[in-house]
Scaffold this motif. Structure first.
Motif, PDB file in Angstrom:
ATOM      1  N   PRO A 140     -13.420 -28.500   2.150  1.00  0.00           N
ATOM      2  CA  PRO A 140     -12.628 -27.717   1.195  1.00  0.00           C
ATOM      3  C   PRO A 140     -13.245 -26.339   0.964  1.00  0.00           C
ATOM      4  O   PRO A 140     -14.439 -26.211   0.681  1.00  0.00           O
ATOM      5  CB  PRO A 140     -12.663 -28.565  -0.077  1.00  0.00           C
ATOM      6  CG  PRO A 140     -13.882 -29.427   0.059  1.00  0.00           C
ATOM      7  CD  PRO A 140     -14.072 -29.665   1.524  1.00  0.00           C
ATOM      8  N   VAL A 141     -12.424 -25.312   1.113  1.00  0.00           N
ATOM      9  CA  VAL A 141     -12.863 -23.927   0.965  1.00  0.00           C
ATOM     10  C   VAL A 141     -11.790 -23.164   0.201  1.00  0.00           C
ATOM     11  O   VAL A 141     -10.598 -23.386   0.417  1.00  0.00           O
ATOM     12  CB  VAL A 141     -13.077 -23.263   2.347  1.00  0.00           C
ATOM     13  CG1 VAL A 141     -13.415 -21.783   2.184  1.00  0.00           C
ATOM     14  CG2 VAL A 141     -14.174 -23.976   3.127  1.00  0.00           C
ATOM     15  N   TRP A 142     -12.207 -22.262  -0.669  1.00  0.00           N
ATOM     16  CA  TRP A 142     -11.224 -21.417  -1.339  1.00  0.00           C
ATOM     17  C   TRP A 142     -11.872 -20.120  -1.795  1.00  0.00           C
ATOM     18  O   TRP A 142     -13.097 -19.978  -1.769  1.00  0.00           O
ATOM     19  CB  TRP A 142     -10.576 -22.121  -2.527  1.00  0.00           C
ATOM     20  CG  TRP A 142     -11.444 -22.371  -3.715  1.00  0.00           C
ATOM     21  CD1 TRP A 142     -12.538 -23.191  -3.781  1.00  0.00           C
ATOM     22  CD2 TRP A 142     -11.297 -21.817  -5.030  1.00  0.00           C
ATOM     23  NE1 TRP A 142     -13.068 -23.177  -5.042  1.00  0.00           N
ATOM     24  CE2 TRP A 142     -12.328 -22.347  -5.831  1.00  0.00           C
ATOM     25  CE3 TRP A 142     -10.386 -20.945  -5.604  1.00  0.00           C
ATOM     26  CZ2 TRP A 142     -12.480 -22.031  -7.173  1.00  0.00           C
ATOM     27  CZ3 TRP A 142     -10.534 -20.615  -6.954  1.00  0.00           C
ATOM     28  CH2 TRP A 142     -11.568 -21.163  -7.718  1.00  0.00           C
ATOM     29  N   SER A 143     -11.018 -19.177  -2.157  1.00  0.00           N
ATOM     30  CA  SER A 143     -11.459 -17.877  -2.631  1.00  0.00           C
ATOM     31  C   SER A 143     -10.481 -17.398  -3.680  1.00  0.00           C
ATOM     32  O   SER A 143      -9.301 -17.758  -3.660  1.00  0.00           O
ATOM     33  CB  SER A 143     -11.522 -16.876  -1.468  1.00  0.00           C
ATOM     34  OG  SER A 143     -11.944 -15.606  -1.911  1.00  0.00           O
ATOM     35  N   ALA A 144     -10.968 -16.569  -4.604  1.00  0.00           N
ATOM     36  CA  ALA A 144     -10.081 -16.030  -5.638  1.00  0.00           C
ATOM     37  C   ALA A 144     -10.748 -14.888  -6.365  1.00  0.00           C
ATOM     38  O   ALA A 144     -11.976 -14.843  -6.490  1.00  0.00           O
ATOM     39  CB  ALA A 144      -9.684 -17.109  -6.648  1.00  0.00           C
ATOM     40  N   SER A 145      -9.938 -13.985  -6.865  1.00  0.00           N
ATOM     41  CA  SER A 145     -10.366 -13.015  -7.867  1.00  0.00           C
ATOM     42  C   SER A 145     -10.299 -13.693  -9.221  1.00  0.00           C
ATOM     43  O   SER A 145      -9.413 -14.512  -9.485  1.00  0.00           O
ATOM     44  CB  SER A 145      -9.422 -11.808  -7.858  1.00  0.00           C
ATOM     45  OG  SER A 145      -9.450 -11.132  -9.102  1.00  0.00           O
ATOM     46  N   ASN A 146     -11.235 -13.349 -10.091  1.00  0.00           N
ATOM     47  CA  ASN A 146     -11.201 -13.962 -11.425  1.00  0.00           C
ATOM     48  C   ASN A 146      -9.958 -13.558 -12.210  1.00  0.00           C
ATOM     49  O   ASN A 146      -9.563 -14.258 -13.135  1.00  0.00           O
ATOM     50  CB  ASN A 146     -12.479 -13.628 -12.196  1.00  0.00           C
ATOM     51  CG  ASN A 146     -12.625 -12.162 -12.528  1.00  0.00           C
ATOM     52  OD1 ASN A 146     -12.161 -11.699 -13.570  1.00  0.00           O
ATOM     53  ND2 ASN A 146     -13.264 -11.394 -11.655  1.00  0.00           N
ATOM     54  N   LEU A 147      -9.293 -12.447 -11.820  1.00  0.00           N
ATOM     55  CA  LEU A 147      -8.082 -12.034 -12.536  1.00  0.00           C
ATOM     56  C   LEU A 147      -6.980 -13.085 -12.458  1.00  0.00           C
ATOM     57  O   LEU A 147      -6.102 -13.142 -13.324  1.00  0.00           O
ATOM     58  CB  LEU A 147      -7.553 -10.699 -11.999  1.00  0.00           C
ATOM     59  CG  LEU A 147      -7.850  -9.487 -12.891  1.00  0.00           C
ATOM     60  CD1 LEU A 147      -9.337  -9.154 -12.822  1.00  0.00           C
ATOM     61  CD2 LEU A 147      -7.008  -8.300 -12.499  1.00  0.00           C
ATOM     62  N   ARG A 148      -7.005 -13.903 -11.418  1.00  0.00           N
ATOM     63  CA  ARG A 148      -6.008 -14.961 -11.269  1.00  0.00           C
ATOM     64  C   ARG A 148      -5.955 -15.848 -12.508  1.00  0.00           C
ATOM     65  O   ARG A 148      -4.897 -16.415 -12.843  1.00  0.00           O
ATOM     66  CB  ARG A 148      -6.348 -15.789 -10.018  1.00  0.00           C
ATOM     67  CG  ARG A 148      -5.445 -16.984  -9.786  1.00  0.00           C
ATOM     68  CD  ARG A 148      -5.815 -17.693  -8.495  1.00  0.00           C
ATOM     69  NE  ARG A 148      -5.404 -16.890  -7.348  1.00  0.00           N
ATOM     70  CZ  ARG A 148      -4.191 -16.935  -6.797  1.00  0.00           C
ATOM     71  NH1 ARG A 148      -3.266 -17.741  -7.314  1.00  0.00           N
ATOM     72  NH2 ARG A 148      -3.911 -16.195  -5.760  1.00  0.00           N
ATOM     73  N   ALA A 255     -12.226 -12.542 -16.128  1.00  0.00           N
ATOM     74  CA  ALA A 255     -12.063 -13.921 -16.606  1.00  0.00           C
ATOM     75  C   ALA A 255     -13.088 -14.829 -15.930  1.00  0.00           C
ATOM     76  O   ALA A 255     -12.747 -15.833 -15.319  1.00  0.00           O
ATOM     77  CB  ALA A 255     -10.642 -14.407 -16.333  1.00  0.00           C
ATOM     78  N   TYR A 256     -14.368 -14.475 -16.051  1.00  0.00           N
ATOM     79  CA  TYR A 256     -15.409 -15.275 -15.403  1.00  0.00           C
ATOM     80  C   TYR A 256     -15.483 -16.716 -15.929  1.00  0.00           C
ATOM     81  O   TYR A 256     -15.571 -17.652 -15.132  1.00  0.00           O
ATOM     82  CB  TYR A 256     -16.771 -14.599 -15.572  1.00  0.00           C
ATOM     83  CG  TYR A 256     -16.938 -13.289 -14.841  1.00  0.00           C
ATOM     84  CD1 TYR A 256     -16.084 -12.912 -13.809  1.00  0.00           C
ATOM     85  CD2 TYR A 256     -17.964 -12.417 -15.183  1.00  0.00           C
ATOM     86  CE1 TYR A 256     -16.239 -11.708 -13.145  1.00  0.00           C
ATOM     87  CE2 TYR A 256     -18.133 -11.209 -14.522  1.00  0.00           C
ATOM     88  CZ  TYR A 256     -17.263 -10.863 -13.504  1.00  0.00           C
ATOM     89  OH  TYR A 256     -17.429  -9.671 -12.846  1.00  0.00           O
ATOM     90  N   PRO A 257     -15.462 -16.936 -17.249  1.00  0.00           N
ATOM     91  CA  PRO A 257     -15.532 -18.323 -17.722  1.00  0.00           C
ATOM     92  C   PRO A 257     -14.356 -19.163 -17.231  1.00  0.00           C
ATOM     93  O   PRO A 257     -14.529 -20.344 -16.886  1.00  0.00           O
ATOM     94  CB  PRO A 257     -15.517 -18.181 -19.244  1.00  0.00           C
ATOM     95  CG  PRO A 257     -16.030 -16.798 -19.500  1.00  0.00           C
ATOM     96  CD  PRO A 257     -15.494 -15.976 -18.372  1.00  0.00           C
TER      97      PRO A 257
END
Length: 315
Positions: A140-148, A255-257
């Motif tokens: 399992p792999v994923w990526s995202a900006s915290n803005l999501r 939105a780090y937390p």
């Protein structure tokens, strides 16, 4: 914030980080190690790596390495392979997207659930290669900006305004010569756009000036998604959604937390909250925007840039 585990400390998840040249590495470690969050996960090991041709990378890494080592007890390793023996999950945290494929490769091949911080890579070709590798090894792999996961973006995405006709997302989009134009910092408003409007983009056209980019995508069903990337104006994020029953506008930001909460679910369930197809489409959107720029603003189909990227991988 409630614990995600009901078992004892023996179940604590050991997190390994690769690349420590971004503030995200320190921010995420602080959140994980904060007793108030009751997260049974700790960053226990890391491999410091930086990019000599990116000033913000080389100028910051020493400070982050010192803080993580002294204040949080993170053990530094000379190689990714030696680190993997001591961790359960991996976070790729290099600010530069170019090395992400090779940084993630050992973890993926070892079956370690892997989060790749934004941008997932510097190119569409590398993103395709990452997810091909993940599929091959069933990792399992994923990526995202915290803005999501920012509350404003989530509110815009879930607003009861009927059928969406158009979405406008805006935010800073500074450029870095080694990346797709929008992948360096425009990844944030791009991810916000896709979070609200969803996948299904078919073609992209781009208007570019030194200080501003306007990238317009046509989605299935005739929906229009517009990204405004700013370099000459005040730094501000936001999204505006036009629906059949109403219009909403929301501010956006860090939105780090919230991102870490999603990451903890991922560590526990090994289920990625953002699909490979979504991230691939986001990078195809950005690659098509670069091609449209090259063509003077002409529309470019996402299927064409994906086909071209696949051909490059096959060479």
């Amino acid at each position: 914030m409630p614990s995600l585990a009901q078992d004892d400390k023996a179940a604590e998840i050991r997190v390994g980080m690769i690349g420590l040249d971004t503030s995200h590495a320190l921010a995420f470690t602080k959140i994980l190690h904060d007793p108030a969050n009751e997260y049974e996960a700790r960053v226990v090991a890391a491999v410091p790596q930086s990019s000599p041709d990116i000033e913000s990378s080389v100028s910051r890494i020493d400070g982050y390495v010192e803080t993580l080592s002294k204040d949080f007890g993170v053990k530094m390793h000379d190689s990714i392979e030696s680190m993997l023996a001591e961790v359960d999950v991996v976070m790729v945290e290099s600010v530069d997207g170019r090395p992400h494929l090779e940084q993630a490769r050992p973890a993926i091949e070892a079956g370690k659930p892997t989060f790749i911080d934004k941008p997932a890579a510097a190119s569409l070709e590398d993103v395709l290669a990452i997810y091909d590798l993940a599929k091959k090894h069933n990792t399992p792999v994923w990526s995202a900006s915290n803005l999501r996961y920012h509350s404003g973006v989530v509110a815009a995405a879930t607003a009861d305004i009927g059928e969406i006709a158009a979405v406008v997302s805006f935010g800073p989009a500074s450029l870095e010569e080694h990346h797709l134009d929008l992948a360096w910092y425009g990844i944030h408003p791009t991810e916000a756009l896709f979070t609200v409007i969803g996948t299904g983009c078919q073609s992209v056209s781009r208007t570019h000036t030194e200080g501003t980019d306007v990238v317009t995508g046509i989605w299935e069903g005739g929906k229009v998604g517009t990204l405004i990337g700013t370099r000459a104006s005040k730094t501000v994020y936001g999204v505006k959604v036009f629906g059949s029953k109403g219009v909403v506008e929301e501010k956006a930001g860090g939105a780090y937390p919230e991102l870490m909460a999603e990451m903890m679910q991922f560590f526990r369930t090994k289920k990625a909250p953002v699909s490979p197809e979504t991230t691939i489409e986001i990078f195809a959107f950005m690659a098509a925007a670069d091609e449209s720029k090259r063509l003077g603003g002409a529309p470019v189909k996402l299927e064409d840039v994906i086909k071209t990227a696949r051909a490059k991988l096959a060479e």
